[in-house]
Design an enzyme around this catalytic site. Structure first.
Site, PDB file in Angstrom:
ATOM      1  N   ASN A   8       0.699  -1.157   0.527  1.00  0.00           N
ATOM      2  CA  ASN A   8      -0.168  -0.273   0.141  1.00  0.00           C
ATOM      3  C   ASN A   8       0.716   1.088  -0.406  1.00  0.00           C
ATOM      4  O   ASN A   8       1.722   1.805   0.994  1.00  0.00           O
ATOM      5  CB  ASN A   8      -1.272  -0.041   1.649  1.00  0.00           C
ATOM      6  CG  ASN A   8      -1.799   1.183   1.608  1.00  0.00           C
ATOM      7  OD1 ASN A   8      -1.456   2.192   0.531  1.00  0.00           O
ATOM      8  ND2 ASN A   8      -2.085   0.831   2.784  1.00  0.00           N
ATOM      9  N   TRP A   9       0.615   1.860  -1.410  1.00  0.00           N
ATOM     10  CA  TRP A   9       1.615   3.307  -1.158  1.00  0.00           C
ATOM     11  C   TRP A   9       0.824   4.340  -0.960  1.00  0.00           C
ATOM     12  O   TRP A   9       1.877   5.011  -0.679  1.00  0.00           O
ATOM     13  CB  TRP A   9       2.647   2.901  -2.055  1.00  0.00           C
ATOM     14  CG  TRP A   9       3.378   2.284  -3.002  1.00  0.00           C
ATOM     15  CD1 TRP A   9       3.609   0.929  -2.026  1.00  0.00           C
ATOM     16  CD2 TRP A   9       3.792   1.715  -4.698  1.00  0.00           C
ATOM     17  NE1 TRP A   9       4.786   0.767  -3.227  1.00  0.00           N
ATOM     18  CE2 TRP A   9       5.036   1.011  -4.411  1.00  0.00           C
ATOM     19  CE3 TRP A   9       3.509   2.458  -6.074  1.00  0.00           C
ATOM     20  CZ2 TRP A   9       5.493   0.629  -5.520  1.00  0.00           C
ATOM     21  CZ3 TRP A   9       4.362   1.736  -6.953  1.00  0.00           C
ATOM     22  CH2 TRP A   9       5.024   0.235  -6.546  1.00  0.00           C
ATOM     23  N   LYS A  10       0.056   4.551  -0.341  1.00  0.00           N
ATOM     24  CA  LYS A  10      -0.854   5.478   0.448  1.00  0.00           C
ATOM     25  C   LYS A  10      -0.341   7.254  -0.458  1.00  0.00           C
ATOM     26  O   LYS A  10      -0.159   6.368  -2.101  1.00  0.00           O
ATOM     27  CB  LYS A  10      -0.610   5.872   1.924  1.00  0.00           C
ATOM     28  CG  LYS A  10       0.214   4.395   2.680  1.00  0.00           C
ATOM     29  CD  LYS A  10       0.039   4.984   3.894  1.00  0.00           C
ATOM     30  CE  LYS A  10      -0.030   2.941   5.330  1.00  0.00           C
ATOM     31  NZ  LYS A  10      -0.092   3.225   5.562  1.00  0.00           N
ATOM     32  N   GLU A 173      -5.339  -4.888  10.771  1.00  0.00           N
ATOM     33  CA  GLU A 173      -4.639  -3.956  10.831  1.00  0.00           C
ATOM     34  C   GLU A 173      -4.477  -3.424  12.591  1.00  0.00           C
ATOM     35  O   GLU A 173      -5.691  -2.085  12.476  1.00  0.00           O
ATOM     36  CB  GLU A 173      -3.671  -2.984  10.183  1.00  0.00           C
ATOM     37  CG  GLU A 173      -4.437  -3.607   8.509  1.00  0.00           C
ATOM     38  CD  GLU A 173      -3.055  -2.503   7.339  1.00  0.00           C
ATOM     39  OE1 GLU A 173      -1.986  -1.879   7.185  1.00  0.00           O
ATOM     40  OE2 GLU A 173      -3.941  -1.384   7.432  1.00  0.00           O
ATOM     41  N   GLY A 234       3.073  -0.743   3.875  1.00  0.00           N
ATOM     42  CA  GLY A 234       3.267   0.790   3.428  1.00  0.00           C
ATOM     43  C   GLY A 234       4.154   0.581   3.656  1.00  0.00           C
ATOM     44  O   GLY A 234       4.930   1.168   2.340  1.00  0.00           O
ATOM     45  N   GLY A 235       5.060   1.035   4.776  1.00  0.00           N
ATOM     46  CA  GLY A 235       6.151   2.180   5.027  1.00  0.00           C
ATOM     47  C   GLY A 235       6.949   1.433   3.894  1.00  0.00           C
ATOM     48  O   GLY A 235       8.065   1.693   3.125  1.00  0.00           O
TER      49      GLY A 235
END
Ligand code: PGA
Length: 249
Positions: A8-10, A173, A234-235
């Site tokens: 998930n690159w947001k 999450e 994510g990160g």
């Protein structure tokens, strides 16, 4: 069962940056530098969907999705994006109920349920995110929160586990572990995933991913836990090298 590793690159990366990472991933997948028992998913920002989908075109067991959408086909919904637009950009999956949309964009359980059903009814795959805040966990409300999030979203769905199995995943999450560097401990992940599977009841065949501060260094031990069918990252998914390390964990 293949483990699912989702990125998930947001709200990160310009189109060219997203394309560069997707090209590296695509090459690694085509060169069979990733294990055959991994399904890879990438959720870039909307504008990067076309180049990312193109870079990953034809890659086996690789899915591209959008981070959000609005549950109408078209019309006066300023700033929103529809499923046909996402499909036109080359993606067939969506994230629904991410904690940032629940807590920053104030999406309710009911709206998340509506979006889940809408996307599934329109042939999209859905990764439905659930999870408790620290306050809820410390207040002894883990069970209640997860039960509410799961039942609101799943009850309206027609029960056809064979179809759902291919098109619906759950991502647990814990909100306090997202982007904080505080990964949930093994005991907490085991407990929560066991609870999620139990709450899923007749839907318990659906894959359940863990998300929240997943890194190359903790991915293998998380993937080894009972009832952890994959990871939502994510990160640590932003750089090809660290995301590939997680895929290979
Ligand atoms: P994180 O984000 O890996 O940066 O904690 C996970 C997510 O929000 O899906």
């Amino acid at each position: 069962m293949a483990k699912i590793i989702a990125a998930n690159w947001k709200m990160n990366k310009l189109r060219s940056e997203a394309e560069d990472v997707a090209k590296v991933l695509g090459q690694a997948i085509r060169d069979k530098k990733v294990p055959a028992d991994r399904t890879i998913m990438v959720f870039p920002p909307y504008l990067s969907l076309p180049p990312v989908a193109k870079a990953l075109e034809g890659c086996e067991r690789t899915l591209v999705g959008a981070q959000n959408f609005y549950p109408e086909e078209s019309g006066a919904f300023t700033g929103e994006i529809s499923l046909p637009m996402i499909q036109d950009a080359g993606a067939h999956w969506v994230l629904v109920g991410h904690s940032e949309r629940r807590h920053i964009l104030m999406e309710s359980d009911e709206f998340i349920a509506k979006k889940t059903k809408y996307a599934l009814d329109h042939g999209f795959g859905v990764v439905l995110c659930i999870g408790e805040t620290l306050e809820e966990r410390e207040g002894g409300k883990l069970n209640e929160v997860l039960a509410r999030q799961i039942s609101t979203a799943l009850e309206p769905l027609p029960f056809d586990v064979q179809t759902l199995e291919k098109s619906l995943m759950i991502a647990y999450e814990p909100v306090w572990a997202i982007g904080t560097g505080k990964v949930a401990g093994e005991k907490e992940v085991l407990e929560a995933h066991g609870l999620v599977k139990e709450l899923l009841g007749k839907h318990s065949v659906l894959p359940v991913l863990y998300g929240g501060s997943v890194k190359p260094g903790n991915a293998a031990s998380l993937l080894a836990l009972d009832n952890v069918d994959g990871l939502l990252v994510g990160g640590a998914s932003l750089a090809a090298e660290s995301f590939l390390a997680i895929i290979n964990a």
